[in-house]
Write a protein that holds these residues in place. Sequence first.
Motif, mmCIF file in Angstrom:
data_model
loop_
_atom_site.group_PDB
_atom_site.id
_atom_site.type_symbol
_atom_site.label_atom_id
_atom_site.label_comp_id
_atom_site.label_asym_id
_atom_site.label_seq_id
_atom_site.Cartn_x
_atom_site.Cartn_y
_atom_site.Cartn_z
ATOM 1 N N MET A 149 39.133 34.661 25.864
ATOM 2 C CA MET A 149 40.156 35.535 25.260
ATOM 3 C C MET A 149 41.180 35.963 26.322
ATOM 4 O O MET A 149 40.786 36.451 27.392
ATOM 5 N N VAL A 150 42.487 35.762 26.013
ATOM 6 C CA VAL A 150 43.526 36.210 26.949
ATOM 7 C C VAL A 150 43.525 37.738 26.956
ATOM 8 O O VAL A 150 43.404 38.375 25.910
ATOM 9 N N LYS A 151 43.636 38.299 28.158
ATOM 10 C CA LYS A 151 43.686 39.763 28.245
ATOM 11 C C LYS A 151 45.048 40.197 28.763
ATOM 12 O O LYS A 151 45.515 39.717 29.807
ATOM 13 N N ILE A 152 45.642 41.124 28.009
ATOM 14 C CA ILE A 152 46.930 41.686 28.420
ATOM 15 C C ILE A 152 46.712 43.145 28.778
ATOM 16 O O ILE A 152 46.001 43.866 28.061
ATOM 17 N N CYS A 153 47.351 43.578 29.867
ATOM 18 C CA CYS A 153 47.351 45.011 30.178
ATOM 19 C C CYS A 153 48.807 45.426 30.329
ATOM 20 O O CYS A 153 49.605 44.702 30.928
ATOM 21 N N CYS A 154 49.163 46.562 29.748
ATOM 22 C CA CYS A 154 50.530 47.052 29.903
ATOM 23 C C CYS A 154 50.483 48.383 30.646
ATOM 24 O O CYS A 154 49.804 49.321 30.205
ATOM 25 N N ILE A 155 51.182 48.473 31.765
ATOM 26 C CA ILE A 155 51.249 49.727 32.525
ATOM 27 C C ILE A 155 52.447 50.518 32.005
ATOM 28 O O ILE A 155 53.589 50.059 32.101
ATOM 29 N N LYS B 51 40.134 47.621 17.774
ATOM 30 C CA LYS B 51 39.749 46.207 17.554
ATOM 31 C C LYS B 51 40.214 45.386 18.764
ATOM 32 O O LYS B 51 39.418 45.009 19.600
ATOM 33 N N ASN B 52 41.526 45.134 18.842
ATOM 34 C CA ASN B 52 42.030 44.416 20.028
ATOM 35 C C ASN B 52 43.163 45.196 20.707
ATOM 36 O O ASN B 52 43.903 44.646 21.498
ATOM 37 N N HIS C 181 41.597 48.051 34.074
ATOM 38 C CA HIS C 181 42.212 47.139 33.103
ATOM 39 C C HIS C 181 43.229 46.207 33.765
ATOM 40 O O HIS C 181 43.366 45.065 33.348
ATOM 41 N N VAL C 182 43.889 46.701 34.806
ATOM 42 C CA VAL C 182 44.805 45.821 35.540
ATOM 43 C C VAL C 182 44.001 44.701 36.195
ATOM 44 O O VAL C 182 44.368 43.525 36.134
ATOM 45 N N SER C 183 42.875 45.054 36.812
ATOM 46 C CA SER C 183 42.116 44.019 37.533
ATOM 47 C C SER C 183 41.538 42.982 36.570
ATOM 48 O O SER C 183 41.387 41.821 36.921
ATOM 49 N N GLU C 184 41.283 43.375 35.326
ATOM 50 C CA GLU C 184 40.684 42.427 34.366
ATOM 51 C C GLU C 184 41.714 41.561 33.640
ATOM 52 O O GLU C 184 41.358 40.569 33.011
ATOM 53 N N ALA C 185 42.994 41.938 33.705
ATOM 54 C CA ALA C 185 44.002 41.275 32.847
ATOM 55 C C ALA C 185 44.481 39.933 33.412
ATOM 56 O O ALA C 185 44.456 39.708 34.620
ATOM 57 N N ASP C 186 44.931 39.065 32.478
ATOM 58 C CA ASP C 186 45.584 37.813 32.892
ATOM 59 C C ASP C 186 47.089 38.032 32.992
ATOM 60 O O ASP C 186 47.758 37.498 33.859
#
Length: 480
Positions: free
Chosen positions: A1-7, A64-65, A75-80
């Motif tokens: 699953m692609v992970k997005i993080c928004c700061i 959910k997502n 969350h930054v460290s986990e995101a793509d």
Amino acid sequence: MVKICCIGAGYVGGPTMAVIALKCPSIEVVVVDISVPRITAWNSDTLPIYEPGLDEVVKQCRGKNLFFSTDVEKHVSEADIIFVSVNTPTKTRGLGAGKAADLTYWESAARMIADVSKSDKIVVEKSTVPVKTAEAIEKILTHNSKGIKYQILSNPEFLAEGTAIKDLFNPDRVLIGGRETPDGQKAVKALKDVYAHWVPEDRIICSNLWSAELSKLAANAFLAQRISSVNAMSALCEATGANVAEVSHAIGTDTRIGSKFLNSSVGFGGSCFQKDILNLVYICECNGLTEVANYWKQVIKVNDYQKNRFVNRIVSSMFNTVSRKKIAVLGFAFKKDTSDTRETPAIDVCKGLLGDNARLSIYDPLVTEDQIQRDLSMNKFDWDHPIHLQPMSPTSVKEVSIVWDVYEATKDAHGVCILTEWDEFKTLDFQRIYANMQKPAFVFDGRNVVDVEKLREIGFIVYSIGKPLDSWLKDMPAVA
Ligand SMILES: NC(=O)c1ccc[n+]([C@@H]2O[C@H](COP(=O)([O-])OP(=O)(O)OC[C@H]3O[C@@H](n4cnc5c(N)ncnc54)[C@H](O)[C@@H]3O)[C@@H](O)[C@H]2O)c1
Ligand SMILES: O=c1ccn([C@@H]2O[C@H](COP(=O)(O)OP(=O)(O)O[C@H]3O[C@H](CO)[C@@H](O)[C@H](O)[C@H]3O)[C@@H](O)[C@H]2O)c(=O)[nH]1
């Protein structure tokens, strides 16, 4: 699953990520922020910003997502893919003060990304930034990259407040700028694949990084320039007996000009236009392009002129003084369908009237009393910092009262000024308002929402921007 993080969970980060989550169920989206109250609100039933349709979108995906968190580093460290949508205010001190963009928040986000990342990342500029920012960000990220690869993309946001969800669902275009290298193009494709879930391919424009960064500043400059152009015409209309609405309609039917964004007003507001043009002016000056800088500066000068002209018109019409007179201010938000007051022309108009010793009674259907009091006490540009870093709530301005009813605001008032085009102002009972006001009763319409002739029949003296003047006003001294 692609992970997005928004700061940055603000007006851009929140709605944009909510729509990505809705349209891409296979992607996990986490929006993070340093402001605890903002994140708490995003996780509650009362979202921190008002946008038509936003509640429904958030309700459908939250938990959910779509997630909101203050655990920025995790969350930054986990995101793509990391979107950065933090404040880029106008600098208030030092080099470039009053014009240049302050990239403090951007830089601290970039340093944090560099510190916590353990895998390759695509970092997306969502904030509006000066052209060439990606180069600076690249340097920060790769300075001590421990072998981690970063690709920087520029993906400016074009949504307008009040219509954010509509704009995000159906954008005129999505713009993605990236490096013209194989890795750069791979990153562009990865982001394009996200938007391709709902945006037709021919509306996704890819360009080089600098074109994308500059296009955002250029788009806002062009939009604001149209408003200043029509507002400049409004002054000439008043002087000559032409009607700005008729002029706008006549020129707007020329398909080369187009009809949108030709509504004359008390001036443009909002968090972007002034800030982004000042930023553009500064970049031009830094590149030795004085004439170009002066051209765009004029857009802001005309906007300031329009707001001053409106205040002067009020004061000169009311026998050259509003001292101790009650003025009802209808509307405080910078446009309808938002509670946002950043750079709203209402701030300058109210300050101008208070400067002439008026008493103000302000009504807006969405803006809170605390917000209005803060706005009227805050220094220029201070509003564009994370809320917990803004100066503490000031002492309230005594001559200002905030009410939740138009009829209470207008009771015993000498004049009414309309500063936001809320739909409800079109259907007010002006007969009742007139009956309860001091006479002569004045209406100053900064948004061209009232039926001028009808109000004149009731007995009001009416000024509506760019419309033929009331005979009363024609005899008043010229206003600058
Ligand atoms: N508001 C708009 O309509 C709009 C539209 C297009 C582009 N933009 C641009 O987008 C950017 C954001 O605008 P906005 O209106 O969303 O601002 P905003 O103030 O609503 O949101 C910015 C958020 O970033 C957070 N933040 C700041 N530094 C942070 C950090 N280091 N780590 C985590 N969070 C941090 C703040 O707490 C705040 O909640 C600006 O550059 C603006 O010019 C805004
Ligand atoms: O014909 C018009 C149109 C707008 N306005 C005023 O201009 C300001 C800005 O309005 P608008 O552009 O609709 O809202 P924003 O949310 O500020 O959106 C602008 O700024 C955003 C931030 O960069 C961009 O993403 C958007 O594309 C751009 O439209 C408001 O005060 C409006 O009342 C007028 O006076 N006359």
